[in-house]
Design an enzyme around this catalytic site. Structure first.
Site, PDB file in Angstrom:
ATOM      1  N   HIS A   1       0.873  -1.194   0.000  1.00 59.70           N
ATOM      2  CA  HIS A   1       0.000   0.000   0.000  1.00 59.70           C
ATOM      3  C   HIS A   1       0.899   1.230   0.000  1.00 59.70           C
ATOM      4  O   HIS A   1       1.450   1.605   1.028  1.00 59.70           O
ATOM      5  CB  HIS A   1      -0.906   0.004   1.238  1.00 59.70           C
ATOM      6  CG  HIS A   1      -1.885   1.142   1.272  1.00 59.70           C
ATOM      7  ND1 HIS A   1      -3.227   0.966   1.525  1.00 59.70           N
ATOM      8  CD2 HIS A   1      -1.729   2.470   1.091  1.00 59.70           C
ATOM      9  CE1 HIS A   1      -3.847   2.126   1.504  1.00 59.70           C
ATOM     10  NE2 HIS A   1      -2.944   3.077   1.246  1.00 59.70           N
TER      11      HIS A   1
ATOM     12  N   HIS B   1       1.582   5.334  -1.651  1.00 57.70           N
ATOM     13  CA  HIS B   1       1.175   6.513  -2.430  1.00 57.70           C
ATOM     14  C   HIS B   1       2.413   7.107  -3.074  1.00 57.70           C
ATOM     15  O   HIS B   1       3.324   7.552  -2.362  1.00 57.70           O
ATOM     16  CB  HIS B   1       0.508   7.551  -1.530  1.00 57.70           C
ATOM     17  CG  HIS B   1      -0.771   7.052  -0.930  1.00 57.70           C
ATOM     18  ND1 HIS B   1      -2.002   7.208  -1.539  1.00 57.70           N
ATOM     19  CD2 HIS B   1      -1.010   6.349   0.207  1.00 57.70           C
ATOM     20  CE1 HIS B   1      -2.937   6.645  -0.796  1.00 57.70           C
ATOM     21  NE2 HIS B   1      -2.355   6.103   0.278  1.00 57.70           N
ATOM     22  N   LEU B   2       2.445   7.100  -4.396  1.00 52.78           N
ATOM     23  CA  LEU B   2       3.640   7.604  -5.100  1.00 52.78           C
ATOM     24  C   LEU B   2       3.435   8.999  -5.682  1.00 52.78           C
ATOM     25  O   LEU B   2       4.379   9.603  -6.181  1.00 52.78           O
ATOM     26  CB  LEU B   2       4.052   6.635  -6.209  1.00 52.78           C
ATOM     27  CG  LEU B   2       4.749   5.358  -5.728  1.00 52.78           C
ATOM     28  CD1 LEU B   2       5.028   4.423  -6.907  1.00 52.78           C
ATOM     29  CD2 LEU B   2       6.052   5.681  -5.004  1.00 52.78           C
TER      30      LEU B   2
ATOM     31  N   ASN C   1      -5.191   7.335  -5.922  1.00 49.06           N
ATOM     32  CA  ASN C   1      -5.879   8.594  -5.559  1.00 49.06           C
ATOM     33  C   ASN C   1      -5.057   9.828  -5.932  1.00 49.06           C
ATOM     34  O   ASN C   1      -4.738  10.655  -5.085  1.00 49.06           O
ATOM     35  CB  ASN C   1      -6.247   8.606  -4.060  1.00 49.06           C
ATOM     36  CG  ASN C   1      -5.037   8.579  -3.146  1.00 49.06           C
ATOM     37  OD1 ASN C   1      -3.983   8.043  -3.510  1.00 49.06           O
ATOM     38  ND2 ASN C   1      -5.151   9.169  -1.962  1.00 49.06           N
TER      39      ASN C   1
ATOM     40  N   LYS D   1      -9.539  -0.391  -5.966  1.00 47.40           N
ATOM     41  CA  LYS D   1      -9.453   0.292  -4.671  1.00 47.40           C
ATOM     42  C   LYS D   1     -10.749   1.047  -4.409  1.00 47.40           C
ATOM     43  O   LYS D   1     -11.145   1.915  -5.188  1.00 47.40           O
ATOM     44  CB  LYS D   1      -8.257   1.250  -4.654  1.00 47.40           C
ATOM     45  CG  LYS D   1      -8.110   2.056  -3.359  1.00 47.40           C
ATOM     46  CD  LYS D   1      -7.673   1.197  -2.185  1.00 47.40           C
ATOM     47  CE  LYS D   1      -7.860   1.899  -0.845  1.00 47.40           C
ATOM     48  NZ  LYS D   1      -6.757   2.708  -0.415  1.00 47.40           N
TER      49      LYS D   1
ATOM     50  N   HIS E   1     -10.519   1.121   1.659  1.00 51.77           N
ATOM     51  CA  HIS E   1     -10.261   2.093   2.727  1.00 51.77           C
ATOM     52  C   HIS E   1     -11.482   2.009   3.635  1.00 51.77           C
ATOM     53  O   HIS E   1     -12.537   2.566   3.334  1.00 51.77           O
ATOM     54  CB  HIS E   1     -10.085   3.511   2.153  1.00 51.77           C
ATOM     55  CG  HIS E   1      -9.787   4.514   3.215  1.00 51.77           C
ATOM     56  ND1 HIS E   1      -8.547   5.077   3.386  1.00 51.77           N
ATOM     57  CD2 HIS E   1     -10.562   5.019   4.205  1.00 51.77           C
ATOM     58  CE1 HIS E   1      -8.568   5.889   4.429  1.00 51.77           C
ATOM     59  NE2 HIS E   1      -9.787   5.880   4.937  1.00 51.77           N
TER      60      HIS E   1
ATOM     61  N   HIS F   1      -4.711  -0.880   5.716  1.00 48.92           N
ATOM     62  CA  HIS F   1      -4.205  -0.209   6.917  1.00 48.92           C
ATOM     63  C   HIS F   1      -5.095  -0.447   8.155  1.00 48.92           C
ATOM     64  O   HIS F   1      -5.693   0.467   8.705  1.00 48.92           O
ATOM     65  CB  HIS F   1      -3.974   1.294   6.713  1.00 48.92           C
ATOM     66  CG  HIS F   1      -4.979   1.987   5.811  1.00 48.92           C
ATOM     67  ND1 HIS F   1      -6.320   1.998   6.064  1.00 48.92           N
ATOM     68  CD2 HIS F   1      -4.800   2.693   4.680  1.00 48.92           C
ATOM     69  CE1 HIS F   1      -6.923   2.695   5.101  1.00 48.92           C
ATOM     70  NE2 HIS F   1      -6.028   3.119   4.246  1.00 48.92           N
TER      71      HIS F   1
ATOM     72  N   ASP G   1       1.391   2.445   3.533  1.00 54.17           N
ATOM     73  CA  ASP G   1       0.543   3.627   3.400  1.00 54.17           C
ATOM     74  C   ASP G   1       1.375   4.900   3.507  1.00 54.17           C
ATOM     75  O   ASP G   1       0.902   5.917   4.032  1.00 54.17           O
ATOM     76  CB  ASP G   1      -0.600   3.646   4.429  1.00 54.17           C
ATOM     77  CG  ASP G   1      -1.684   4.653   4.048  1.00 54.17           C
ATOM     78  OD1 ASP G   1      -1.698   5.101   2.884  1.00 54.17           O
ATOM     79  OD2 ASP G   1      -2.507   5.000   4.913  1.00 54.17           O
TER      80      ASP G   1
ATOM     81  N   HIS H   1       3.066  14.518   1.960  1.00 60.43           N
ATOM     82  CA  HIS H   1       2.449  15.821   1.665  1.00 60.43           C
ATOM     83  C   HIS H   1       3.521  16.874   1.877  1.00 60.43           C
ATOM     84  O   HIS H   1       4.373  16.718   2.770  1.00 60.43           O
ATOM     85  CB  HIS H   1       1.280  16.094   2.621  1.00 60.43           C
ATOM     86  CG  HIS H   1       0.095  15.199   2.390  1.00 60.43           C
ATOM     87  ND1 HIS H   1      -0.839  15.431   1.417  1.00 60.43           N
ATOM     88  CD2 HIS H   1      -0.295  14.056   3.006  1.00 60.43           C
ATOM     89  CE1 HIS H   1      -1.752  14.478   1.438  1.00 60.43           C
ATOM     90  NE2 HIS H   1      -1.444  13.623   2.402  1.00 60.43           N
TER      91      HIS H   1
ATOM     92  N   ALA I   1      -4.010  14.593   5.751  1.00 58.94           N
ATOM     93  CA  ALA I   1      -3.703  13.330   6.441  1.00 58.94           C
ATOM     94  C   ALA I   1      -2.692  12.550   5.615  1.00 58.94           C
ATOM     95  O   ALA I   1      -2.789  12.490   4.398  1.00 58.94           O
ATOM     96  CB  ALA I   1      -4.979  12.521   6.601  1.00 58.94           C
TER      97      ALA I   1
HETATM   98  C1  NCD Z   1      -3.545   8.997   2.166  1.00 62.19           C
HETATM   99  C2  NCD Z   1      -3.094  10.081   1.184  1.00 62.19           C
HETATM  100  O1  NCD Z   1      -2.601  11.114   1.614  1.00 62.19           O
HETATM  101  O2  NCD Z   1      -3.227   9.860  -0.032  1.00 62.19           O
HETATM  102  N1  NCD Z   1      -3.606   9.565   3.478  1.00 62.19           N
HETATM  103  C3  NCD Z   1      -3.532   8.887   4.639  1.00 62.19           C
HETATM  104  O3  NCD Z   1      -3.663   9.513   5.689  1.00 62.19           O
HETATM  105  N2  NCD Z   1      -3.306   7.606   4.687  1.00 62.19           N
HETATM  106  C4  NCD Z   1      -4.821   8.413   1.724  1.00 62.19           C
HETATM  107  C5  NCD Z   1      -5.238   7.167   2.448  1.00 62.19           C
HETATM  108  O4  NCD Z   1      -4.671   6.085   2.249  1.00 62.19           O
HETATM  109  O5  NCD Z   1      -6.147   7.253   3.276  1.00 62.19           O
HETATM  110 ZN    ZN Z   2      -3.295   5.008   1.639  1.00 64.40          ZN
END
Ligand code: NCD
Ligand code: ZN
Length: 339
Positions: free
Chosen positions: A13, A15-16, A41, A95, A134, A168, A240, A244, A256
């Site tokens: 899991h 996020h790239l 996302n 997803k 999620h 998660h 996960d 940011h 988040a």
């Molecule tokens: C993730 C994101 O920033 O894309 N944020 C997070 O808090 N985990 C999205 C997600 O997996 O909920």
């Molecule tokens: Zn995530």
């Protein structure tokens, strides 16, 4: 023990992001992982095969030996043909984001139990998709995952051949569902098995520990940690990691997401060693995922960690701004052996 060898680590899991952020953060995953499940996302979500192919190519251009396992963002607009096309290209994970549940989820599913979604899931089951969820309701923050469990029970019974992943996992009350339904699996992050609500706000608010689902109680943390260190066969590691920029982390509407990608294996080695569980790390970081997601890749990757301290950087420069990694400035006991 002075060294640890890990084969084919997978982050199930991740996020790239895209653009400059993608270029900045991708090496942290490709240095240590053979592949990763890439979350869809983006600002324009990856809602079909064409978008998934383009995103796949973008990642491969930067890191050719890395294996991105693409996901398709589930929407009500997906047709049978779209699902067939995705499967034919090897994209087998859907997803599901409940609408509005987290970053870039405004295109998510409004009502998971409506007729249209049931039809899509029926087709997904027939075609052999995996459904990653999620798992959060829109209720009270600490009960969101718990309130969502009834959806898992319903989906598991209605689509018994569909593999469903509770992403998660953050609440110990989910463990019972994992153990009761054959087709339900889970991923665990580093932060949910090592931190709780006190880390987020016990000594002043720490935005770098703010994520969805939110960190929960000591009991949740301990029971989830136990799943990880015993390498529960239905559980795989999924960081996960969700970077940011600092400016958005510090804004009044803080985003988040915890950027944990740097130093994941070093941190897990330290954690598993502390709990006398190093023998189970290989299963948690790779073997369980290969089995449960039925994976195979053309290449392999062997990682050696050595007992030598390393320091997590305070920040990583990106786009005239910076990204703060999880536990910035902390010293870890294991480092990557690059020799
Ligand atoms: C993730 C994101 O920033 O894309 N944020 C997070 O808090 N985990 C999205 C997600 O997996 O909920
Ligand atoms: Zn995530």
């Amino acid at each position: 023990m002075e060294s640890i060898t890990l084969h084919n680590p997978l982050d199930m899991h991740l996020h790239l992001r895209e653009g400059e952020i993608l270029k900045t953060i991708l090496p942290y995953s490709t240095d240590t992982f053979l592949g990763a499940v890439v979350m869809p996302n983006l600002k324009q979500p990856i809602t079909d095969t064409r978008l998934a192919e383009a995103y796949y190519e973008t990642i491969k251009k930067i890191a050719n030996d890395f294996n991105p396992i693409m996901t398709i963002y589930l929407t009500n607009d997906l047709k049978k043909q779209d699902l067939q096309q995705a499967i034919s290209k090897g994209f087998k994970i859907l997803k599901l984001y409940p609408k509005g549940s987290t970053t870039n989820s405004s295109n998510g599913v409004e009502n998971i139990l409506d007729h249209k979604m049931q039809q899509i899931l029926e087709i997904a089951q027939d075609l052999g998709f995996i459904l990653s969820i999620h798992a959060e309701s829109s209720g009270f923050s600490l009960d969101r995952e718990y309130e969502f469990l009834k959806v898992f029970e319903y989906l598991s019974q209605t689509f018994p051949k569909l593999k469903i992943i509770l992403e998660h996992m953050s609440d110990h009350r989910s463990i019972k569902v994992l153990d009761s339904f054959e087709n339900i699996f889970a991923t665990l992050t580093l932060h949910h098995i090592t931190m709780d609500l006190d880390d987020l706000l016990g000594k002043g608010l720490n935005p770098h520990y703010f994520c969805k689902p939110i960190l929960k109680t000591k009991k949740d943390k301990e029971m989830l940690l136990n799943l990880a260190i015993t390498a529960h066969p239905k559980v795989s590691f999924g960081s996960d990691s969700a970077p940011h920029l600092l400016s958005t982390k510090l804004s009044s509407n803080a985003s988040a997401g915890i950027f944990s990608a740097p130093f994941l294996l070093e941190s897990l080695a330290e954690l598993f060693e502390k709990h006398n569980a190093l023998a189970n790390l290989q299963k948690f970081i790779s073997d369980n995922a290969f089995k449960n997601y039925n994976l195979s890749f053309k290449n392999q990757k062997t990682i050696v960690l050595k007992k030598q301290p390393c320091i997590i950087p305070e920040s990583i420069a990106c786009m005239d701004d910076k990204i703060i990694p999880l536990h910035a400035g902390k010293t870890l006991q294991w480092s990557l052996d690059k020799s």
